[in-house]
Write a protein that holds these residues in place. Structure first.
Motif, PDB file in Angstrom:
ATOM      1  N   PRO A 136      -1.355 -14.606  -1.135  1.00  0.00           N
ATOM      2  CA  PRO A 136      -2.708 -14.529  -1.713  1.00  0.00           C
ATOM      3  C   PRO A 136      -3.095 -13.071  -1.941  1.00  0.00           C
ATOM      4  O   PRO A 136      -2.830 -12.207  -1.100  1.00  0.00           O
ATOM      5  N   ILE A 137      -3.716 -12.806  -3.084  1.00  0.00           N
ATOM      6  CA  ILE A 137      -4.103 -11.443  -3.450  1.00  0.00           C
ATOM      7  C   ILE A 137      -5.590 -11.430  -3.776  1.00  0.00           C
ATOM      8  O   ILE A 137      -6.053 -12.167  -4.643  1.00  0.00           O
ATOM      9  N   LEU A 166      -2.431 -11.407   3.560  1.00  0.00           N
ATOM     10  CA  LEU A 166      -3.356 -11.289   2.434  1.00  0.00           C
ATOM     11  C   LEU A 166      -3.295  -9.856   1.944  1.00  0.00           C
ATOM     12  O   LEU A 166      -3.398  -8.917   2.745  1.00  0.00           O
ATOM     13  N   LEU A 167      -3.148  -9.679   0.630  1.00  0.00           N
ATOM     14  CA  LEU A 167      -3.165  -8.343   0.036  1.00  0.00           C
ATOM     15  C   LEU A 167      -4.520  -8.115  -0.614  1.00  0.00           C
ATOM     16  O   LEU A 167      -5.008  -8.957  -1.367  1.00  0.00           O
ATOM     17  N   VAL A 168      -5.120  -6.953  -0.327  1.00  0.00           N
ATOM     18  CA  VAL A 168      -6.378  -6.563  -0.963  1.00  0.00           C
ATOM     19  C   VAL A 168      -6.090  -5.350  -1.840  1.00  0.00           C
ATOM     20  O   VAL A 168      -5.521  -4.361  -1.378  1.00  0.00           O
ATOM     21  N   ILE A 169      -6.481  -5.427  -3.103  1.00  0.00           N
ATOM     22  CA  ILE A 169      -6.176  -4.366  -4.053  1.00  0.00           C
ATOM     23  C   ILE A 169      -7.330  -4.221  -5.035  1.00  0.00           C
ATOM     24  O   ILE A 169      -8.035  -5.200  -5.344  1.00  0.00           O
ATOM     25  N   GLY A 170      -7.553  -3.016  -5.525  1.00  0.00           N
ATOM     26  CA  GLY A 170      -8.630  -2.777  -6.479  1.00  0.00           C
ATOM     27  C   GLY A 170      -8.287  -3.294  -7.855  1.00  0.00           C
ATOM     28  O   GLY A 170      -7.123  -3.343  -8.256  1.00  0.00           O
ATOM     29  N   LYS A 171      -9.314  -3.660  -8.580  1.00  0.00           N
ATOM     30  CA  LYS A 171      -9.136  -4.132  -9.954  1.00  0.00           C
ATOM     31  C   LYS A 171      -8.562  -3.042 -10.843  1.00  0.00           C
ATOM     32  O   LYS A 171      -7.778  -3.303 -11.757  1.00  0.00           O
ATOM     33  N   GLN A 172      -8.929  -1.793 -10.572  1.00  0.00           N
ATOM     34  CA  GLN A 172      -8.463  -0.655 -11.363  1.00  0.00           C
ATOM     35  C   GLN A 172      -7.798   0.369 -10.457  1.00  0.00           C
ATOM     36  O   GLN A 172      -8.163   0.510  -9.289  1.00  0.00           O
ATOM     37  N   GLY A 173      -6.823   1.073 -10.999  1.00  0.00           N
ATOM     38  CA  GLY A 173      -6.187   2.153 -10.270  1.00  0.00           C
ATOM     39  C   GLY A 173      -6.866   3.472 -10.569  1.00  0.00           C
ATOM     40  O   GLY A 173      -7.816   3.555 -11.364  1.00  0.00           O
ATOM     41  N   VAL A 229      -3.428  -8.301   7.124  1.00  0.00           N
ATOM     42  CA  VAL A 229      -4.156  -8.016   5.898  1.00  0.00           C
ATOM     43  C   VAL A 229      -3.724  -6.620   5.477  1.00  0.00           C
ATOM     44  O   VAL A 229      -3.765  -5.685   6.277  1.00  0.00           O
ATOM     45  N   MET A 230      -3.259  -6.470   4.239  1.00  0.00           N
ATOM     46  CA  MET A 230      -2.799  -5.167   3.763  1.00  0.00           C
ATOM     47  C   MET A 230      -3.676  -4.717   2.609  1.00  0.00           C
ATOM     48  O   MET A 230      -3.914  -5.482   1.667  1.00  0.00           O
ATOM     49  N   ALA A 231      -4.169  -3.492   2.681  1.00  0.00           N
ATOM     50  CA  ALA A 231      -5.054  -2.949   1.659  1.00  0.00           C
ATOM     51  C   ALA A 231      -4.396  -1.765   0.975  1.00  0.00           C
ATOM     52  O   ALA A 231      -3.932  -0.837   1.642  1.00  0.00           O
ATOM     53  N   CYS A 232      -4.356  -1.775  -0.353  1.00  0.00           N
ATOM     54  CA  CYS A 232      -3.772  -0.682  -1.131  1.00  0.00           C
ATOM     55  C   CYS A 232      -4.830   0.391  -1.376  1.00  0.00           C
ATOM     56  O   CYS A 232      -5.856   0.129  -2.019  1.00  0.00           O
ATOM     57  N   ILE A 233      -4.569   1.592  -0.870  1.00  0.00           N
ATOM     58  CA  ILE A 233      -5.523   2.691  -0.930  1.00  0.00           C
ATOM     59  C   ILE A 233      -5.029   3.740  -1.925  1.00  0.00           C
ATOM     60  O   ILE A 233      -3.872   4.160  -1.877  1.00  0.00           O
ATOM     61  N   ASP A 234      -5.917   4.151  -2.841  1.00  0.00           N
ATOM     62  CA  ASP A 234      -5.597   5.241  -3.762  1.00  0.00           C
ATOM     63  C   ASP A 234      -6.864   6.037  -4.022  1.00  0.00           C
ATOM     64  O   ASP A 234      -7.837   5.924  -3.279  1.00  0.00           O
TER      65      ASP A 234
END
Length: 283
Positions: A152-153, A121-128, A4-9
């Protein structure tokens, strides 16, 4: 393809991304990777001022500007490390034993393409972090990420709650039939009731497809509810979701070309914009 990969910003969605990714990691019993990508356009690795170096008296100023760019880049990298440290602390507190942290300097879409073979599975926020406060806006790179990756995202808004029910927007297409197979074989939603909802005319063929999908999920041990509703796709799905207090929506993503999207719009983009709960997109 295990992580599971999560995009962090630095966006307001970062905490929700951590919470959502931690939940998915536990459900899937899969390792969690926290990824921060430093935008190479906003923070170039090196200044490229060679085209005007020969201006003599300005050379010292150019050197100072190059040094300033380098300092800004280093500060941005350090800020990214702090974000990753905070994210790691949060997911460990949520029960993820040994999350991995990764930081890259480059373009988000290209970085995810390079890492795609590692992503389950990629987990990403709706907004940057640059999206502002308008909740109808979506991140500037989100559509490109969804179109590029064939994984899958899971897109999350600014808050995340563990879903107690799930809805699959089922249209009988190859993508949603594959989605049914994925849900049946995946532990992500084990123990959670699933609603299969089709928007359109209630014909014999439609009901046959829907009942076949229901039977596949029931055979896999799920509690399943089915419905066919008339109306426009987006408001009809949201109305059903609100009526049944459904905490997560699953749907196929971008089934048409960019040209057709330009001409008639995109249901996927519209659903992302209006979503107030996590949205799992299947490619």
């Amino acid at each position: 393809m295990n992580n599971v990969m999560a995009c962090i910003d630095g966006s307001p969605q970062a905490s929700a991304v951590c919470d959502c990714a931690a939940w998915a990691s536990r459900q899937l019993d899969a390792p969690l990777t926290l990824l921060h990508v430093l935008d190479q356009q906003q923070y170039p690795a090196t200044g490229n001022l060679s085209g005007i170096i020969g201006l003599g008296s300005r050379e010292y100023l150019l050197e100072e500007l190059a040094a300033l760019d380098e300092k800004r880049s280093k500060l941005a990298l350090e800020e990214g490390r702090m974000m990753l440290d905070a994210a790691k602390h949060r997911v460990v507190g949520a029960g993820v034993a040994q999350p991995e942290v990764r930081q890259r300097h480059g373009d988000l879409v290209e970085s995810l393409r390079d890492l795609e073979s590692d992503i389950r599975l990629l987990v990403i926020g709706k907004q940057g972090e640059d999206s502002g406060t308008d909740l109808q806006l979506i991140g500037s790179q989100l559509e490109s990420v969804i179109r590029t990756l064939h994984r899958p995202i899971l897109v999350t808004p600014a808050s995340f709650s563990v879903p107690t029910s799930v809805m699959l927007a089922f249209d009988g297409s190859a993508t949603t039939r594959k989605g049914v197979e994925m849900l049946a074989s995946s532990p992500l939603f084990k123990g959670i009731p699933i609603h299969l909802v089709m928007v359109g005319e209630d014909t014999g063929d439609s009901r046959t497809l829907l009942e076949s999908a229901r039977d596949a999920l029931v055979a896999a041990g799920f509690e399943v509810h089915i419905a066919i509703r008339a109306g426009e796709v987006e408001p009809t799905l949201h109305a059903y979701q609100a009526e049944h207090n459904i905490g997560l929506l699953v749907m196929g993503a971008y089934g048409h070309s960019r040209i057709r999207q330009f001409l008639v719009g995109s249901t996927t983009t519209s659903m992302i914009r209006s979503a107030t709960t996590p949205l799992l997109l299947l490619r």
